[in-house]
Design a protein around this motif. Structure first.
Motif, PDB file in Angstrom:
ATOM      1  N   GLU A 103      -3.517  26.597   1.909  1.00  0.00           N
ATOM      2  CA  GLU A 103      -3.218  26.637   3.342  1.00  0.00           C
ATOM      3  C   GLU A 103      -3.544  28.013   3.928  1.00  0.00           C
ATOM      4  O   GLU A 103      -4.188  28.120   4.977  1.00  0.00           O
ATOM      5  N   TYR A 109      -7.490  28.568   4.060  1.00  0.00           N
ATOM      6  CA  TYR A 109      -8.176  27.875   5.151  1.00  0.00           C
ATOM      7  C   TYR A 109      -7.674  28.295   6.521  1.00  0.00           C
ATOM      8  O   TYR A 109      -8.444  28.313   7.482  1.00  0.00           O
ATOM      9  N   ASP A 110      -6.408  28.657   6.640  1.00  0.00           N
ATOM     10  CA  ASP A 110      -5.920  29.183   7.921  1.00  0.00           C
ATOM     11  C   ASP A 110      -6.697  30.436   8.301  1.00  0.00           C
ATOM     12  O   ASP A 110      -7.103  30.612   9.450  1.00  0.00           O
ATOM     13  N   LEU A 134     -10.490  29.522   9.088  1.00  0.00           N
ATOM     14  CA  LEU A 134     -10.646  28.887  10.396  1.00  0.00           C
ATOM     15  C   LEU A 134     -10.331  29.831  11.549  1.00  0.00           C
ATOM     16  O   LEU A 134     -10.801  29.622  12.670  1.00  0.00           O
ATOM     17  N   PHE A 156     -17.087  24.821   9.723  1.00  0.00           N
ATOM     18  CA  PHE A 156     -16.139  23.749   9.441  1.00  0.00           C
ATOM     19  C   PHE A 156     -15.926  22.821  10.635  1.00  0.00           C
ATOM     20  O   PHE A 156     -15.054  21.962  10.598  1.00  0.00           O
ATOM     21  N   VAL A 212     -15.477  18.958  10.217  1.00  0.00           N
ATOM     22  CA  VAL A 212     -15.151  18.706   8.810  1.00  0.00           C
ATOM     23  C   VAL A 212     -13.711  18.208   8.703  1.00  0.00           C
ATOM     24  O   VAL A 212     -12.820  18.706   9.397  1.00  0.00           O
ATOM     25  N   ASP A 213     -13.492  17.236   7.842  1.00  0.00           N
ATOM     26  CA  ASP A 213     -12.149  16.720   7.588  1.00  0.00           C
ATOM     27  C   ASP A 213     -11.395  17.771   6.769  1.00  0.00           C
ATOM     28  O   ASP A 213     -11.539  17.853   5.548  1.00  0.00           O
ATOM     29  N   MET A 214     -10.607  18.584   7.453  1.00  0.00           N
ATOM     30  CA  MET A 214      -9.944  19.705   6.792  1.00  0.00           C
ATOM     31  C   MET A 214      -8.809  19.252   5.875  1.00  0.00           C
ATOM     32  O   MET A 214      -8.492  19.939   4.913  1.00  0.00           O
ATOM     33  N   ARG A 227     -10.728  18.655   2.801  1.00  0.00           N
ATOM     34  CA  ARG A 227     -11.201  19.946   2.254  1.00  0.00           C
ATOM     35  C   ARG A 227     -10.066  20.650   1.533  1.00  0.00           C
ATOM     36  O   ARG A 227     -10.238  21.176   0.441  1.00  0.00           O
ATOM     37  N   ARG A 228      -8.912  20.695   2.169  1.00  0.00           N
ATOM     38  CA  ARG A 228      -7.751  21.371   1.576  1.00  0.00           C
ATOM     39  C   ARG A 228      -7.314  20.668   0.285  1.00  0.00           C
ATOM     40  O   ARG A 228      -7.010  21.311  -0.705  1.00  0.00           O
TER      41      ARG A 228
END
Length: 62
Positions: A6, A9-10, A13, A22, A25-27, A30-31
């Motif tokens: 988390e 990616y936070d 992004l 991204f 993109v389906d985050m 991805r996560r």
């Protein structure tokens, strides 16, 4: 693991230079994928470390 993914990616992004990669993109996916990959890598490391530990212990018995 989840907290690390988390946070990663936070930050990605929030970075204007990276966020565009991204877009669309389906985050959630991805996560999930990154968390599974890290879990697999870290599990393999634990297996390797366990094998090394066993070799050291058995070498000490010789």
């Amino acid at each position: 693991m989840k907290a690390a993914v988390e946070l990663f990616y936070d930050r990605v992004l929030a970075d204007p230079d990276l966020a565009g990669y991204f877009a669309g993109v389906d985050m959630v996916e991805r996560r999930r994928h990154l968390a599974l990959m890290l879990a697999a890598v870290l599990a393999d490391v634990q297996v390797v470390l366990g094998q090394v530990r066993e070799q050291v212990v058995s070498a000490g018995d010789a």
